[in-house]
Design a protein around this motif. Structure first.
Motif, PDB file in Angstrom:
ATOM      1  N   ARG A 117       3.268  13.661  11.832  1.00 23.34           N
ATOM      2  CA  ARG A 117       3.070  12.518  10.950  1.00 23.34           C
ATOM      3  C   ARG A 117       2.002  12.629  10.088  1.00 23.34           C
ATOM      4  N   ASP A 118       1.028  13.281  10.385  1.00 19.93           N
ATOM      5  CA  ASP A 118       0.019  13.407   9.405  1.00 19.93           C
ATOM      6  C   ASP A 118       0.252  14.404   8.160  1.00 19.93           C
ATOM      7  N   ARG A 129       2.407  11.823   6.032  1.00 19.69           N
ATOM      8  CA  ARG A 129       1.303  11.036   5.257  1.00 19.69           C
ATOM      9  C   ARG A 129       0.985  11.562   3.944  1.00 19.69           C
ATOM     10  N   ARG A 133       1.030  10.728   0.448  1.00 13.65           N
ATOM     11  CA  ARG A 133       0.065  10.266  -0.431  1.00 13.65           C
ATOM     12  C   ARG A 133      -0.154  11.260  -1.662  1.00 13.65           C
ATOM     13  N   ASP A 206      10.905   9.955   3.357  1.00 15.43           N
ATOM     14  CA  ASP A 206      10.210  10.531   4.485  1.00 15.43           C
ATOM     15  C   ASP A 206      10.691   9.760   5.701  1.00 15.43           C
ATOM     16  N   GLU A 209       7.569   8.095   7.571  1.00 11.59           N
ATOM     17  CA  GLU A 209       6.874   7.002   6.410  1.00 11.59           C
ATOM     18  C   GLU A 209       7.890   6.018   5.739  1.00 11.59           C
ATOM     19  N   HIS A 213       8.778  11.276  -0.681  1.00 15.25           N
ATOM     20  CA  HIS A 213       7.872  12.219  -1.160  1.00 15.25           C
ATOM     21  C   HIS A 213       8.386  13.337  -1.813  1.00 15.25           C
ATOM     22  N   PRO A 262      -4.700  12.215   5.840  1.00 16.52           N
ATOM     23  CA  PRO A 262      -4.136  10.753   5.871  1.00 16.52           C
ATOM     24  C   PRO A 262      -4.988   9.810   7.044  1.00 16.52           C
TER      25      PRO A 262
END
Length: 262
Positions: A117-118, A129, A133, A206, A209, A213, A262
């Motif tokens: 997930r990160d 993430r 981001r 995503d 998320e 992305h 993240p």
């Protein structure tokens, strides 16, 4: 030598069941998911990830090769397998949106889920993430300008969660080249690449998320640059991405001084 993806043949309706059956086997699904980070891997690595013998992997790969879902390249005595292209990755991502998520049963599984997930790869571009981001930052800097009246990286209401790869509701902003140069991406060269057959901008919803992305040729170039500069590196398992110490500093500066992780 890589085998090309099978070209469509004239005829009646596509036989969806024949292709769907290839994704239905758990071992084949694990093999294809392992290849989702865009790398070419040997049968021994695929066997370890799928939890089956190399003989079983060989049988699975023969079917996947015949269907044109993977390619193979010989190197010495070994064969390296890869997904046949981004369209196969798109199907896998779409299935991931529809598939049930089993509960985490161990600390190891929980740690693995957190790492994915990160930050992870979605075929050849950033996801998780970190991917969301970075995409948010590019929107804030008007590298990407939204054209559908939506807000930031929130998906359009018209975009189904089961269709993660969409034609971009964005366009490249007028001052994008300068900002992208800070990330190591030459936008002018990318735009003039006559061999580029894929769209410059595409976006995925995503999986973890539920935000956009960046994908497409620009997304791939961005991830390639981050790898080349040593800012991100592959994690301990397929698709995982780790931000290096150098990446922490560089991405922190690029992301307006905020932490890169993240």
């Amino acid at each position: 030598m890589s085998q090309p993806t099978r070209s469509p043949q004239p005829g009646g309706e596509p036989d969806l069941a024949a292709v769907a059956a290839l994704f239905a086997d758990r071992s084949r699904a694990r093999i294809l998911t392992t290849l989702l980070d865009g790398r070419a891997l040997p049968a021994s690595r695929l066997a370890a990830e799928a939890g089956v013998t190399q003989q079983t992997v060989s049988s699975h790969m023969a079917r996947l090769l015949d269907a044109g879902l993977v390619t193979v390249e010989r190197s010495g005595r070994h064969r390296f397998y890869a997904l046949a292209g981004p369209e196969v990755a798109t199907v896998l991502e779409a299935l991931a949106h529809l598939a049930p998520v089993p509960p985490v049963a161990s600390l190891r599984e929980g740690s693995r889920a957190k790492r994915l997930r990160d930050g992870r790869t979605c075929y050849d571009h950033l996801a998780g993430r970190l991917g969301v981001r970075v995409t948010t930052h590019l929107i804030d800097r008007q590298v990407l300008v939204r054209t559908d009246g939506g807000d930031g990286v929130r998906r359009s209401h018209s975009d189904d969660l089961s269709a993660p790869s969409v034609v971009a509701p964005f366009e490249v902003g007028p001052h994008a080249a300068e900002e992208l140069a800070r990330w190591g991406v030459n936008l002018v060269a990318l735009q003039h690449d006559r061999e580029r057959s894929r769209p410059m901008l595409r976006f995925c919803t995503d999986v973890t998320e539920q935000r956009y992305h960046l994908a497409g040729a620009l997304g791939a170039a961005l991830l390639h640059s981050l790898r080349d500069q040593g800012w991100v590196t592959s994690g301990p398992r397929p698709r995982e991405l780790s931000v290096t110490e150098a990446g922490e500093a560089a991405l922190g500066r690029l992301l307006d001084g905020s932490p890169a992780q993240p």
